[in-house]
Design a protein around this motif. Sequence first.
Motif, PDB file in Angstrom:
ATOM      1  N   ILE A   1       0.987  -1.157   0.033  1.00  0.00           N
ATOM      2  CA  ILE A   1       0.002   0.105   0.038  1.00  0.00           C
ATOM      3  C   ILE A   1       1.010   1.189  -0.071  1.00  0.00           C
ATOM      4  O   ILE A   1       1.991   1.209   0.700  1.00  0.00           O
ATOM      5  N   SER A   2       0.536   2.176  -0.713  1.00  0.00           N
ATOM      6  CA  SER A   2       1.592   3.398  -0.981  1.00  0.00           C
ATOM      7  C   SER A   2       0.927   4.614  -0.482  1.00  0.00           C
ATOM      8  O   SER A   2      -0.339   5.187  -0.597  1.00  0.00           O
ATOM      9  N   GLY A   3       1.836   5.405   0.189  1.00  0.00           N
ATOM     10  CA  GLY A   3       1.404   6.660   0.679  1.00  0.00           C
ATOM     11  C   GLY A   3       1.952   7.160   2.101  1.00  0.00           C
ATOM     12  O   GLY A   3       2.275   8.290   2.394  1.00  0.00           O
ATOM     13  N   THR A   4       2.385   6.000   2.832  1.00  0.00           N
ATOM     14  CA  THR A   4       3.024   6.459   4.363  1.00  0.00           C
ATOM     15  C   THR A   4       4.405   6.802   4.251  1.00  0.00           C
ATOM     16  O   THR A   4       4.818   7.574   5.072  1.00  0.00           O
ATOM     17  N   GLY A   5       5.014   6.653   3.240  1.00  0.00           N
ATOM     18  CA  GLY A   5       6.282   7.103   3.021  1.00  0.00           C
ATOM     19  C   GLY A   5       7.391   5.952   3.680  1.00  0.00           C
ATOM     20  O   GLY A   5       8.721   6.234   4.079  1.00  0.00           O
TER      21      GLY A   5
ATOM     22  N   PRO B   1      -8.460  -1.422  -0.918  1.00  0.00           N
ATOM     23  CA  PRO B   1      -9.892  -0.789  -0.778  1.00  0.00           C
ATOM     24  C   PRO B   1      -9.819   0.577  -1.173  1.00  0.00           C
ATOM     25  O   PRO B   1      -8.736   1.450  -0.734  1.00  0.00           O
ATOM     26  N   ARG B   2     -10.589   1.191  -1.688  1.00  0.00           N
ATOM     27  CA  ARG B   2     -10.839   2.368  -2.389  1.00  0.00           C
ATOM     28  C   ARG B   2     -10.718   3.646  -1.272  1.00  0.00           C
ATOM     29  O   ARG B   2      -9.946   4.510  -1.283  1.00  0.00           O
ATOM     30  N   ASP B   3     -11.263   3.348  -0.005  1.00  0.00           N
ATOM     31  CA  ASP B   3     -11.209   4.468   1.039  1.00  0.00           C
ATOM     32  C   ASP B   3      -9.766   4.447   1.471  1.00  0.00           C
ATOM     33  O   ASP B   3      -9.482   5.582   1.930  1.00  0.00           O
ATOM     34  N   TRP B   4      -9.090   3.373   1.615  1.00  0.00           N
ATOM     35  CA  TRP B   4      -7.779   3.327   2.138  1.00  0.00           C
ATOM     36  C   TRP B   4      -6.673   3.852   1.036  1.00  0.00           C
ATOM     37  O   TRP B   4      -5.752   4.339   1.446  1.00  0.00           O
ATOM     38  N   TRP B   5      -7.100   3.377  -0.100  1.00  0.00           N
ATOM     39  CA  TRP B   5      -6.289   4.008  -1.173  1.00  0.00           C
ATOM     40  C   TRP B   5      -6.350   5.593  -1.010  1.00  0.00           C
ATOM     41  O   TRP B   5      -5.265   6.397  -1.298  1.00  0.00           O
TER      42      TRP B   5
ATOM     43  N   VAL C   1       5.601   5.904  -6.562  1.00  0.00           N
ATOM     44  CA  VAL C   1       6.555   7.200  -6.802  1.00  0.00           C
ATOM     45  C   VAL C   1       6.401   8.465  -5.944  1.00  0.00           C
ATOM     46  O   VAL C   1       7.310   8.909  -5.240  1.00  0.00           O
ATOM     47  N   ALA C   2       4.986   8.953  -5.843  1.00  0.00           N
ATOM     48  CA  ALA C   2       4.805   9.852  -5.028  1.00  0.00           C
ATOM     49  C   ALA C   2       4.952   9.639  -3.642  1.00  0.00           C
ATOM     50  O   ALA C   2       5.528  10.511  -2.761  1.00  0.00           O
ATOM     51  N   SER C   3       4.882   8.435  -2.997  1.00  0.00           N
ATOM     52  CA  SER C   3       4.922   8.120  -1.598  1.00  0.00           C
ATOM     53  C   SER C   3       6.433   8.117  -1.381  1.00  0.00           C
ATOM     54  O   SER C   3       6.940   8.537  -0.335  1.00  0.00           O
ATOM     55  N   LEU C   4       7.160   7.497  -2.135  1.00  0.00           N
ATOM     56  CA  LEU C   4       8.701   7.592  -2.031  1.00  0.00           C
ATOM     57  C   LEU C   4       9.259   9.063  -2.027  1.00  0.00           C
ATOM     58  O   LEU C   4       9.750   9.424  -0.945  1.00  0.00           O
ATOM     59  N   MET C   5       8.709   9.940  -2.707  1.00  0.00           N
ATOM     60  CA  MET C   5       9.311  11.267  -2.890  1.00  0.00           C
ATOM     61  C   MET C   5       8.739  11.798  -1.974  1.00  0.00           C
ATOM     62  O   MET C   5       9.395  12.968  -1.097  1.00  0.00           O
ATOM     63  N   GLY C   6       7.393  11.869  -1.309  1.00  0.00           N
ATOM     64  CA  GLY C   6       6.646  12.655  -0.100  1.00  0.00           C
ATOM     65  C   GLY C   6       7.744  12.115   1.086  1.00  0.00           C
ATOM     66  O   GLY C   6       7.988  13.271   2.012  1.00  0.00           O
ATOM     67  N   GLY C   7       8.230  10.932   1.221  1.00  0.00           N
ATOM     68  CA  GLY C   7       9.025  10.513   2.358  1.00  0.00           C
ATOM     69  C   GLY C   7      10.309  11.131   2.268  1.00  0.00           C
ATOM     70  O   GLY C   7      10.634  11.610   3.461  1.00  0.00           O
ATOM     71  N   LEU C   8      10.893  11.354   1.243  1.00  0.00           N
ATOM     72  CA  LEU C   8      12.269  12.110   1.005  1.00  0.00           C
ATOM     73  C   LEU C   8      12.105  13.479   1.652  1.00  0.00           C
ATOM     74  O   LEU C   8      13.042  13.961   1.985  1.00  0.00           O
ATOM     75  N   SER C   9      10.858  14.021   1.042  1.00  0.00           N
ATOM     76  CA  SER C   9      10.792  15.482   1.310  1.00  0.00           C
ATOM     77  C   SER C   9      10.871  15.872   2.803  1.00  0.00           C
ATOM     78  O   SER C   9      11.647  16.602   3.374  1.00  0.00           O
ATOM     79  N   LEU C  10      10.062  15.119   3.510  1.00  0.00           N
ATOM     80  CA  LEU C  10       9.825  15.038   4.869  1.00  0.00           C
ATOM     81  C   LEU C  10      11.010  14.995   5.805  1.00  0.00           C
ATOM     82  O   LEU C  10      11.275  15.499   6.741  1.00  0.00           O
ATOM     83  N   THR C  11      11.884  13.790   5.018  1.00  0.00           N
ATOM     84  CA  THR C  11      13.162  13.534   5.821  1.00  0.00           C
ATOM     85  C   THR C  11      13.848  14.508   5.961  1.00  0.00           C
ATOM     86  O   THR C  11      14.825  14.792   6.766  1.00  0.00           O
TER      87      THR C  11
END
Length: 359
Positions: free
Chosen positions: A140-144, A183-187, A243-253
């Motif tokens: 599942i992608s988003g948490t980073g 599932p859509r909501d968790w997506w 890819v967005a998840s990975l980049m978002g995680g790098l930004s906050l890091t």
Amino acid sequence: MHKNFKGIEKTVFGRGSFNQLGDIIAPHRRENNRYMVFIVDNYFKGKDLESRLPLLPEDTVYFIDVDPHEPTTEQIDTLRDEILATKGLPSGIIGIGGGAIMDIAKCVSLMVTNEGSSTLYQGLDLIKVPGIYHVGVPTISGTGAEVSMTAVLTGPEKKLGLKCEWTVFNQVILDPDLIATVPRDWWFYVGMDTYIHCIESENGQFNNAYSHAYAEQSMKLCREIYLGENSGQTTENDDKLMVASLMGGLSLTYSEVGICHAISYGLSKILGMRHCYSNCIAFNHLADYYPEGVAEFKEMVAKHNITLPQGLSKDWTDAQINAMAHVSYKLDHMWNHAVGYDWKEKVTIEDIEAIFRRL
């Protein structure tokens, strides 16, 4: 001092890349007691993914149910003790699942080489001994979590991560095929975690050209996924979200999260609310801090017919609200970024309680 963070050592991206897992971990099987520990989201037990795990007879598999609660220090300590007592020090830990599973894998990889309870290591650079080889496979992608140097744990006194350069995965496998069953909501909730990471990263004193570059591209992808002409849960958008998840995680890091995450930690610690969902609940009411971000977030909510409950606080006691506010208040690094080093002169416990009462 400028941050000097370690990144993921190796990353493979692409549909079907999960099939390379066996070959990737093979050279590391000679280390320690020559067996691997697979930590897998219980959702996949009995499903096709279970049969695709590259297991050898000596390996150990733990299917872990992370719903509804997030990882705890007690859970990590118990799992660490069981692993070491059964077969000794593993060659590596492979985490296959969402952010919670990946955080468990990161924590266990550290705790098998460090004595005592994981509660002793909640904070920055408290780990004494490097952990063992560990691999992250997000489903599942988003948490980073796949890129973050933090592994978040809820302990008896606080919700705070084990955070050091040894937390970062040695290897990450990004296979968009694995997130197709979300599932859509968790997506939506988990994708919004990425979006909120970027909004908070951008809106604070630690934002810089390096963190901005990652946030800018991650938010561009989020807008295509959730607001574009071809928005929705599609094959192409799954690629983009990973890819967005990975980049978002790098930004906050290289920057920091802010007020939404501080409030979210209070909701998770006291009420047991899942992190990505609690972020959405909180962010929906933070227009005075993040006006443009919240306005766009509300567009995404409306476009995808997501229902976020209102008036939750009417069912909370004053004691619960006070406890949540104290959890949030202790997260100095988030308030430092969002408000400034003098944030305690501007924000009181009562102010934070007032935010919780909006929800």
